[in-house]
Design an enzyme around this catalytic site. Structure first.
Site, PDB file in Angstrom:
ATOM      1  N   LYS A 117       0.953  -1.173  -0.108  1.00  0.00           N
ATOM      2  CA  LYS A 117      -0.116   0.035   0.070  1.00  0.00           C
ATOM      3  C   LYS A 117       0.923   1.217  -0.160  1.00  0.00           C
ATOM      4  O   LYS A 117       1.649   1.412   1.009  1.00  0.00           O
ATOM      5  CB  LYS A 117      -0.921   0.005   1.244  1.00  0.00           C
ATOM      6  CG  LYS A 117      -2.224   1.214   1.296  1.00  0.00           C
ATOM      7  CD  LYS A 117      -2.727   1.012   2.349  1.00  0.00           C
ATOM      8  CE  LYS A 117      -3.856   2.244   2.477  1.00  0.00           C
ATOM      9  NZ  LYS A 117      -4.770   2.080   3.553  1.00  0.00           N
ATOM     10  N   ASP A 129      -1.841  10.242  -6.170  1.00  0.00           N
ATOM     11  CA  ASP A 129      -0.380  10.135  -6.387  1.00  0.00           C
ATOM     12  C   ASP A 129      -0.002   8.907  -6.276  1.00  0.00           C
ATOM     13  O   ASP A 129       1.208   8.446  -6.537  1.00  0.00           O
ATOM     14  CB  ASP A 129       0.178  11.061  -5.774  1.00  0.00           C
ATOM     15  CG  ASP A 129       0.251  11.243  -4.271  1.00  0.00           C
ATOM     16  OD1 ASP A 129      -0.058   9.922  -3.780  1.00  0.00           O
ATOM     17  OD2 ASP A 129       0.807  12.039  -3.576  1.00  0.00           O
ATOM     18  N   GLY A 130      -0.802   7.794  -5.602  1.00  0.00           N
ATOM     19  CA  GLY A 130      -0.427   6.443  -5.528  1.00  0.00           C
ATOM     20  C   GLY A 130       0.578   6.205  -4.597  1.00  0.00           C
ATOM     21  O   GLY A 130       0.922   5.045  -4.269  1.00  0.00           O
ATOM     22  N   ARG A 180       0.598  -5.226   3.378  1.00  0.00           N
ATOM     23  CA  ARG A 180      -0.515  -5.845   4.200  1.00  0.00           C
ATOM     24  C   ARG A 180      -0.808  -7.358   3.532  1.00  0.00           C
ATOM     25  O   ARG A 180      -0.373  -7.786   2.612  1.00  0.00           O
ATOM     26  CB  ARG A 180      -1.899  -4.958   3.742  1.00  0.00           C
ATOM     27  CG  ARG A 180      -1.716  -3.671   4.012  1.00  0.00           C
ATOM     28  CD  ARG A 180      -3.056  -2.849   3.769  1.00  0.00           C
ATOM     29  NE  ARG A 180      -3.489  -3.001   2.591  1.00  0.00           N
ATOM     30  CZ  ARG A 180      -4.994  -2.162   2.256  1.00  0.00           C
ATOM     31  NH1 ARG A 180      -5.404  -1.550   3.185  1.00  0.00           N
ATOM     32  NH2 ARG A 180      -5.288  -2.180   1.106  1.00  0.00           N
ATOM     33  N   ASP A 256     -16.713  -0.216  -1.157  1.00  0.00           N
ATOM     34  CA  ASP A 256     -15.192  -0.593  -1.529  1.00  0.00           C
ATOM     35  C   ASP A 256     -14.152  -0.810  -0.141  1.00  0.00           C
ATOM     36  O   ASP A 256     -13.057  -1.430  -0.335  1.00  0.00           O
ATOM     37  CB  ASP A 256     -14.769   0.430  -2.135  1.00  0.00           C
ATOM     38  CG  ASP A 256     -14.659   1.702  -1.604  1.00  0.00           C
ATOM     39  OD1 ASP A 256     -15.667   2.401  -1.446  1.00  0.00           O
ATOM     40  OD2 ASP A 256     -13.431   2.304  -1.336  1.00  0.00           O
TER      41      ASP A 256
END
Length: 493
Positions: A117, A129-130, A180, A256
């Site tokens: 992540k 921006d990821g 994760r 989500d």
């Protein structure tokens, strides 16, 4: 699997990649400059057979930052959609999370997916921006492991790596990547994506993947898809009962962010209840209070109905969907009542228990009693002298109101011949002394922002043993200081 392996020896595969390419985009993570180790969880590492100090060398740091990816790995970002704050948001997807693949569990159980992540831009990043920032990565890392120690179903956090690269949120912050782990990161929104795009073949393919991977016994059910919806609904109801019982607030219960396996997923603006207020909102972005503590059970039900709508073409009838969803409310109520009886040290179920519990929560609300400390200290109450339980009485300004309830509670204990010593031990085994209070996380974050990661490690060690007394760590169980009242947590991370 060897009981202790290095990260480079992990046997990666990618079960999710067996789905058609419409379900994801294969891409490499975007490297971060000069990454360094921030924290790691030995308990999470044991789940996949990693050695406890697996993050000690530069190759491991590079792997879990996404800077060096082994040749056999084909990382990917998944597409999904969802309802956000009750409004259909359309296509979303892994905007900053990249799945490396899955590895064998050390105990021979289900394989575990490893997801980075904050690993950079994907086709689903939208305006983002990821990247993830160190602040939010520390919060997710600590809370994932704290929830696991509390016995609450959750994704796990293996480690955090950081970099001095700056990213802009409300202010410039340094970037980080949290690794994760979970058997699957499939969300309700995966199913919604294909339903609302009217691609029922893809919807069926996704559902078949989940059933064949996690619930193969459902293949013999009259309707395997209804069995899947029933199980997802049951797990969600039980999960949220756990949240309510420990005073946990998720903050962003969008579809989500809901796991098809009933795991706590996506730790953003979460919080643990302190001064009890059922209407407390832990996410200051949530102006309408949709995700307040009191509304979490209702929203869980709403989200399951959204999943049921998405699965309607597979189940085949509205009646079949409704039959699956009807399990939510009784399952939540039953599990929550069981958890509350355990928290109060009650061994039997009695008809008057709901009234006793309602009176308790009313008392706590009126007195703004600290949620965690109240249940922990209540174990000290002596059945013969309930009005002399000074530790828990001191949490209330109106001690007479507490005394009135304590007499009812003591009478309930006496009715089942409760033994004080046995009850105390049982209550302390389910009522944590230590939870991840926001101010504790903030202290660790502020030190980490100056490259001192020692408090993250110390706090993790405390939270891994939430039910133990740990007298040397009593200060971690203290009431929050006054400055903590000004802490705000939002969706920005």
């Amino acid at each position: 699997m060897n009981s202790s392996v290095s990260p480079q020896q992990l046997a990666f595969a990618s079960g999710f990649a067996a789905l058609p390419a419409t379900h994801y985009t294969k891409l490499m993570p975007t490297p971060l400059p000069a990454p360094y180790a921030v924290a790691s969880s030995p308990a999470a590492a044991r789940l996949i057979g990693l050695e406890p100090d697996f993050l000690r060398d530069t190759d491991a740091i590079a792997l879990f930052t996404g800077n060096q990816v082994p040749e056999q790995i084909e990382p990917l970002a998944a597409v999904y959609s969802g309802h956000q704050f009750g409004v259909w948001a359309g296509q979303l997807g892994d905007g900053r999370a990249i799945l490396l693949g899955d590895v064998p569990a050390a105990n021979g159980g289900a394989r575990l997916e490893l997801q980075l992540k904050g690993a950079g831009l994907t086709p689903y990043s939208r305006m983002g921006d990821g990247r993830a920032v160190l602040r939010s990565s520390i919060r997710e890392f600590l809370c994932s492991e704290a929830m696991a120690a509390l016995g609450i179903p959750t994704t796990r956090a293996l480690c955090i790596t950081g970099s001095d690269q700056m990213v802009l949120r409300e202010r410039p912050e340094t970037a980080a990547v949290v690794t994760r782990m979970a058997p699957s990161f499939v969300r309700f929104g995966f199913f919604e994506h294909w339903y609302y795009n009217k691609q029922h073949d893809e919807l069926k393919t996704l559902a078949d993947y989940v059933i064949d991977t996690f619930y193969p016994d459902f293949r013999t059910a009259d309707n395997p898809y209804r069995a899947l919806l029933t199980e997802a609904t049951l797990r969600t109801a039980q999960l949220i009962a756990h949240w309510q019982a420990v005073g946990f607030m998720h903050g962003v219960m969008n579809t989500d962010n809901m796991s098809i396996l009933g795991l706590t997923l996506d730790y953003g603006p979460f919080g643990f209840m302190e001064a009890f207020d059922p209407h407390h909102i832990c996410n200051h972005t949530d102006q309408q209070g949709r995700y307040s503590y009191a509304r979490q059970p209702q929203i869980g039900d709403w989200n399951c109905h959204a999943l049921g709508q998405a699965m309607l073409p597979l189940i085949g009838s509205v009646e079949g969907v409704q039959a699956a969803l009807r399990i939510y409310r009784p399952a939540f109520a039953e599990h929550f009542m069981d958890l509350m009886r355990a928290k109060l040290g009650l061994r039997t179920a009695q008809n008057e228990d709901p009234e006793l519990f309602d009176a308790l929560f009313g008392l706590m609300q009126d007195g703004r009693a600290d949620f965690t400390l109240f249940f922990r200290r209540l174990a000290e109450l002596e059945t013969a002298r309930p009005q002399q339980a000074d530790g828990v009485r001191d949490l209330f300004l109106d001690r007479a109101a507490f005394d009135d309830w304590a007499l009812q509670y003591a009478a309930r204990l006496q009715a089942e011949d409760s033994d004080d010593a046995q009850r105390k031990a049982a209550m302390n085994a389910v009522n944590p002394k230590y939870v991840l209070r926001n101010y504790l996380a903030q202290n660790a974050i502020e030190k980490a922002q100056h490259k001192d990661f020692s408090e993250v490690a110390r706090l993790l060690a405390v939270l891994e043993r939430p039910f133990d007394e740990q007298p040397e760590n009593d200060h971690y169980a203290a009431l929050p200081p006054d400055w903590a009242n000004d802490l705000e947590v939002s969706c920005s991370s």
